[in-house]
Design a protein around this motif. Structure first.
Motif, short mmCIF file in Angstrom:
data_model
loop_
_atom_site.label_atom_id
_atom_site.label_comp_id
_atom_site.label_asym_id
_atom_site.label_seq_id
_atom_site.Cartn_x
_atom_site.Cartn_y
_atom_site.Cartn_z
N PHE A 76 9.96 -59.22 16.89
CA PHE A 76 9.69 -60.22 15.86
C PHE A 76 8.37 -60.96 16.12
O PHE A 76 7.67 -61.32 15.19
N VAL A 77 8.05 -61.18 17.40
CA VAL A 77 6.77 -61.82 17.70
C VAL A 77 5.61 -60.91 17.29
O VAL A 77 4.62 -61.36 16.70
N LEU A 78 5.74 -59.63 17.59
CA LEU A 78 4.66 -58.68 17.28
C LEU A 78 4.49 -58.46 15.78
O LEU A 78 3.37 -58.31 15.29
N THR A 79 5.59 -58.43 15.04
CA THR A 79 5.51 -58.09 13.61
C THR A 79 5.48 -59.31 12.70
O THR A 79 5.10 -59.18 11.54
N ALA A 93 4.64 -66.15 11.07
CA ALA A 93 5.46 -67.00 11.96
C ALA A 93 4.79 -67.20 13.30
O ALA A 93 4.83 -68.29 13.88
N ARG A 94 4.14 -66.15 13.81
CA ARG A 94 3.44 -66.24 15.10
C ARG A 94 2.29 -67.25 15.02
O ARG A 94 2.11 -68.09 15.91
N LYS A 95 1.51 -67.16 13.93
CA LYS A 95 0.41 -68.10 13.75
C LYS A 95 0.92 -69.53 13.62
O LYS A 95 0.33 -70.48 14.15
N ALA A 96 2.04 -69.70 12.90
CA ALA A 96 2.62 -71.04 12.73
C ALA A 96 3.08 -71.60 14.06
O ALA A 96 2.94 -72.80 14.33
N SER A 97 3.65 -70.74 14.92
CA SER A 97 4.08 -71.19 16.24
C SER A 97 2.90 -71.66 17.07
O SER A 97 2.95 -72.72 17.71
N TYR A 98 1.82 -70.86 17.07
CA TYR A 98 0.60 -71.26 17.77
C TYR A 98 0.13 -72.64 17.27
O TYR A 98 -0.20 -73.54 18.06
N GLN A 99 0.09 -72.79 15.96
CA GLN A 99 -0.40 -74.04 15.37
C GLN A 99 0.45 -75.22 15.81
O GLN A 99 -0.06 -76.28 16.21
N TYR A 100 1.76 -75.06 15.73
CA TYR A 100 2.68 -76.15 16.08
C TYR A 100 2.56 -76.51 17.56
O TYR A 100 2.47 -77.70 17.92
N TYR A 135 2.82 -66.20 25.81
CA TYR A 135 4.17 -66.36 26.35
C TYR A 135 4.81 -67.67 25.91
O TYR A 135 6.03 -67.79 25.91
N HIS A 136 3.98 -68.68 25.54
CA HIS A 136 4.55 -69.90 24.98
C HIS A 136 5.13 -69.62 23.59
O HIS A 136 6.20 -70.12 23.24
N VAL A 137 4.41 -68.81 22.82
CA VAL A 137 4.91 -68.43 21.49
C VAL A 137 6.18 -67.60 21.64
O VAL A 137 7.16 -67.79 20.90
N TYR A 138 6.17 -66.68 22.60
CA TYR A 138 7.37 -65.87 22.83
C TYR A 138 8.56 -66.78 23.18
O TYR A 138 9.67 -66.59 22.68
N LYS A 139 8.31 -67.78 24.04
CA LYS A 139 9.39 -68.71 24.41
C LYS A 139 9.92 -69.45 23.18
O LYS A 139 11.13 -69.65 23.05
N HIS A 140 9.01 -69.83 22.28
CA HIS A 140 9.40 -70.51 21.05
C HIS A 140 10.32 -69.62 20.22
O HIS A 140 11.39 -70.03 19.76
N PHE A 141 9.92 -68.35 20.04
CA PHE A 141 10.74 -67.40 19.29
C PHE A 141 12.07 -67.15 20.01
O PHE A 141 13.13 -67.04 19.37
N TYR A 142 12.01 -67.06 21.34
CA TYR A 142 13.22 -66.77 22.10
C TYR A 142 14.23 -67.90 21.97
O TYR A 142 15.45 -67.67 21.87
N GLN A 143 13.74 -69.13 21.94
CA GLN A 143 14.64 -70.27 21.74
C GLN A 143 15.32 -70.18 20.38
O GLN A 143 16.48 -70.56 20.23
N PHE A 144 14.59 -69.67 19.39
CA PHE A 144 15.18 -69.46 18.07
C PHE A 144 16.30 -68.41 18.15
O PHE A 144 17.37 -68.57 17.54
N GLY A 145 16.07 -67.35 18.92
CA GLY A 145 17.10 -66.35 19.13
C GLY A 145 18.32 -66.91 19.83
O GLY A 145 19.46 -66.62 19.46
N LEU A 146 18.09 -67.75 20.85
CA LEU A 146 19.22 -68.38 21.54
C LEU A 146 20.00 -69.30 20.60
O LEU A 146 21.22 -69.40 20.69
N ALA A 147 19.27 -69.98 19.70
CA ALA A 147 19.94 -70.84 18.72
C ALA A 147 20.85 -70.02 17.82
O ALA A 147 21.94 -70.46 17.42
N ALA A 148 20.42 -68.79 17.49
CA ALA A 148 21.26 -67.90 16.69
C ALA A 148 22.52 -67.52 17.45
O ALA A 148 23.62 -67.44 16.88
N ASN A 154 10.59 -74.41 12.28
CA ASN A 154 9.90 -74.26 11.00
C ASN A 154 8.71 -73.33 11.22
O ASN A 154 7.61 -73.77 11.54
N PHE A 155 8.93 -72.04 11.04
CA PHE A 155 7.88 -71.06 11.35
C PHE A 155 6.99 -70.81 10.14
O PHE A 155 6.93 -69.69 9.61
N TYR A 156 6.32 -71.85 9.71
CA TYR A 156 5.31 -71.73 8.65
C TYR A 156 4.35 -72.90 8.81
O TYR A 156 4.57 -73.79 9.63
N ASN A 157 3.27 -72.91 8.07
CA ASN A 157 2.27 -73.97 8.18
C ASN A 157 2.83 -75.28 7.64
O ASN A 157 2.75 -75.56 6.45
#
Length: 577
Positions: free
Chosen positions: A292-295, A299-306, A323-336, A548-551
């Protein structure tokens, strides 16, 4: 040249649903070209009599069956000869939700050279045998285009720009049977035609018939993918370069972002959790989140921005790395995962730390049985609010949601634990009917939960800008106006995971948010600013748990964002009034 639209329906021995299809189209006032693809004598006679009942319909007859693709291409060529600029491909078997046709047209009017491609949102009627081959084809299409732009290449519900499409048909060989839908879309993408994906409901009628030939058509599709793969190789440099070209168009509104997932996918996740447990499931998340981070470019750009915004606001000199962005996405996965645990009843009150316990006690022990509004956010795991109700069966919770995905998630999980449901109310617009319904619930002592960190799905400019992490951000007026209309106590609700436990914060916000007529705008600005400050406070407690993975800081006006087709259509209607 003014755009003109028609509908093309290929038909080979389909009669059982065609009247219902045509009756649905009749309300749209669009011409229809039906291609009788060498049907048998009785079907042909029936189809050729239909124009007497449906004056907008013309039937063209092919003497021999040429396949679905051959019939569609014949319809496109005829439509182009008659001067139509665009054609909407619709199946004759009643699978498609034809009420979405205005949305396809609306998207097309803003993107005249694009193909508007339906993404199926299946219900329970879809055979599992249809889903598995689709995912295999999706994979090969992503390889053949070196892109994830085509979300579904097999759905036969699309809108085509005819000049580009007919030119392609006449200049190259395209499969005429079940290989048509995929091949023409890939080849149009190769010609730099933009593909716009639009989610639409697809139903398989119980008495429907299929002309899919298991051996012959699978062999055709295999040959097609082989040919497309080798056709991709010399085009690879240009396809790769295309991904780096910037488009000068407004950012997408959060509601126009396609949900990535399906009911089937959710159920698979639940089974994996049940079989392997929480810890192995977390390990399995590692490659999934990497995908999901790669594709997920936006969402990846929004994570960087935030995350950069967090660092800038706190004065941190650290640079945001991948890896900070990956951690952000991974926390979303853990929340799921936590969401699944909560719905299956694996999260108990002993796992939750209730802050402001006196506030919870007052709510539970209120003799007046007065309800309340909880304003939450996309910080942490709001779905665990069911734990509040679990502590007292008399406390009924209603959550307002603005996407079908939330309802899809609930529906999938209720199969595993029917008792775990929170009443989810989907609202596309906040009308008088919804307000009256919620007012009745509050008066009956129920809780209404709504998020305050998403702007309106349907309307531009219904926001107030408030400082958030050092920059002004748009916050919707809707949740706070709703709270004022309900005339009941309002609380702010946040649920964060800290040190392995769920921390539930319920803060009193106002005894009543009733707005005065004289200085309503000033009051609203003050209320929203206060909310933004508290959201900011809790974001700093758990920065990787804001999802909130958007601008988020984009301006809420027509020049800055692009809403989805439904909203665009409503805007066009308002502009024409």
């Amino acid at each position: 040249m003014k755009s003109s639209y028609c509908i093309v329906i290929p038909n080979y021995n389909h009669t059982q649903h065609i009247d219902r299809v045509l009756q649905s189209i009749a309300e749209l006032s669009l011409p229809v070209i039906m291609v009788n693809d060498g049907s048998d004598a009785s079907t042909s006679q029936y189809l050729n009599q239909l124009p007497h009942s449906y004056p907008f319909l013309q039937v063209i007859n092919l003497e021999q069956n040429s396949g679905k693709g051959g019939a569609v291409m014949a319809g496109f060529i005829e439509a182009h000869k008659q001067g139509f600029t665009h054609a909407i491909q619709v199946d004759a078997d009643g699978q498609h939700d034809l009420t979405d046709i205005p949305n396809f047209i609306s998207l097309s009017q803003n993107n005249l050279n694009a193909v508007i491609c339906g993404i199926p949102d299946y219900d329970e009627s879809v055979p599992l045998g249809r889903l598995i081959p689709r995912y295999i084809t999706h994979f090969w299409v992503w390889v053949e285009t070196l892109s994830f732009s085509i979300k579904d290449s097999m759905c036969g519900y699309r809108l085509y720009p005819l000049a580009i499409t007919v030119a392609l048909i006449q200049s190259t060989s395209i499969g005429k049977r079940m290989d048509f839908d995929t091949e023409i879309l890939v080849k149009l993408y190769w010609q730099s035609v933009e593909i716009i994906n639009f989610p639409t409901k697809v139903t398989y009628p119980e008495d429907g018939s299929s002309h899919f030939r298991m051996l012959k058509d699978n062999w055709l599709i295999t040959k097609m993918h082989t040919k497309l793969f080798f056709g991709m190789l010399p085009r690879a440099p240009r396809l790769i370069a295309r991904r780096f070209k910037k488009k000068s168009r407004p950012d997408s509104h959060w509601s126009a972002t396609e949900e990535r997932g399906s009911t089937l996918g959710i159920q698979i996740l639940v089974w994996l959790y049940r079989i392997f447990g929480q810890w192995l499931f977390r390990i399995a998340l590692i490659p999934v989140i990497a995908y999901f981070v790669l594709t997920g470019n936006k969402a990846r750009k929004a994570s960087y921005q935030y995350l950069r915004q967090i660092n800038q606001y706190t004065g941190s000199k650290k640079k945001v790395r991948w890896y900070h962005v990956y951690k952000h996405f991974y926390q979303f996965g853990l929340a799921a995962v936590d969401k699944i645990r909560g719905w299956l009843g694996d999260v108990h009150l002993s796992d939750i730390v209730f802050h402001h316990a006196d506030v919870f006690a007052n709510l539970r022990n209120s003799k007046k049985q007065q309800g309340a509004v909880f304003i939450g956010s996309h910080l942490g795991n709001l779905e665990l609010c069911r734990a509040i109700g679990e502590s007292d069966s008399s406390l009924k919770i209603n959550a307002l949601v603005f996407t079908k995905h939330a309802l899809k998630f609930q529906k999938a999980l209720e199969k595993f634990n029917p008792k775990a449901s929170v009443n989810l109310i989907q609202v596309d617009t906040m009308g008088a009917d919804t307000a009256i319904e919620l007012k009745q619930k509050v008066e009956a002592g129920e809780i209404v939960i709504i998020v305050g960190d998403r702007t309106s799905v349907t309307q531009y400019g219904r926001v107030n800008y408030a400082p958030f992490l050092g920059q002004p951000a748009p916050f919707s007026q809707g949740p706070f106006i709703l709270a004022s209309l309900l005339e009941c106590p309002t609380y702010l609700l946040f649920c964060l995971k800290q040190s392995g436990q769920y921390h539930l914060y319920l803060e009193p916000f106002a005894d009543s948010l009733k707005l005065a007529r004289t200085n309503k705008n000033e009051q609203l600005q003050s209320i929203i600013t206060d909310y933004a400050q508290r959201l900011e406070h809790y974001c700093l407690k758990a920065p990787y748990q804001w999802f909130n993975f958007y601008n988020f800081w984009q301006k809420d006006d027509v020049n800055s964002i692009q809403r989805n087709a439904i909203n665009t259509q409503e805007k066009n209607n308002r502009d024409n009034q």
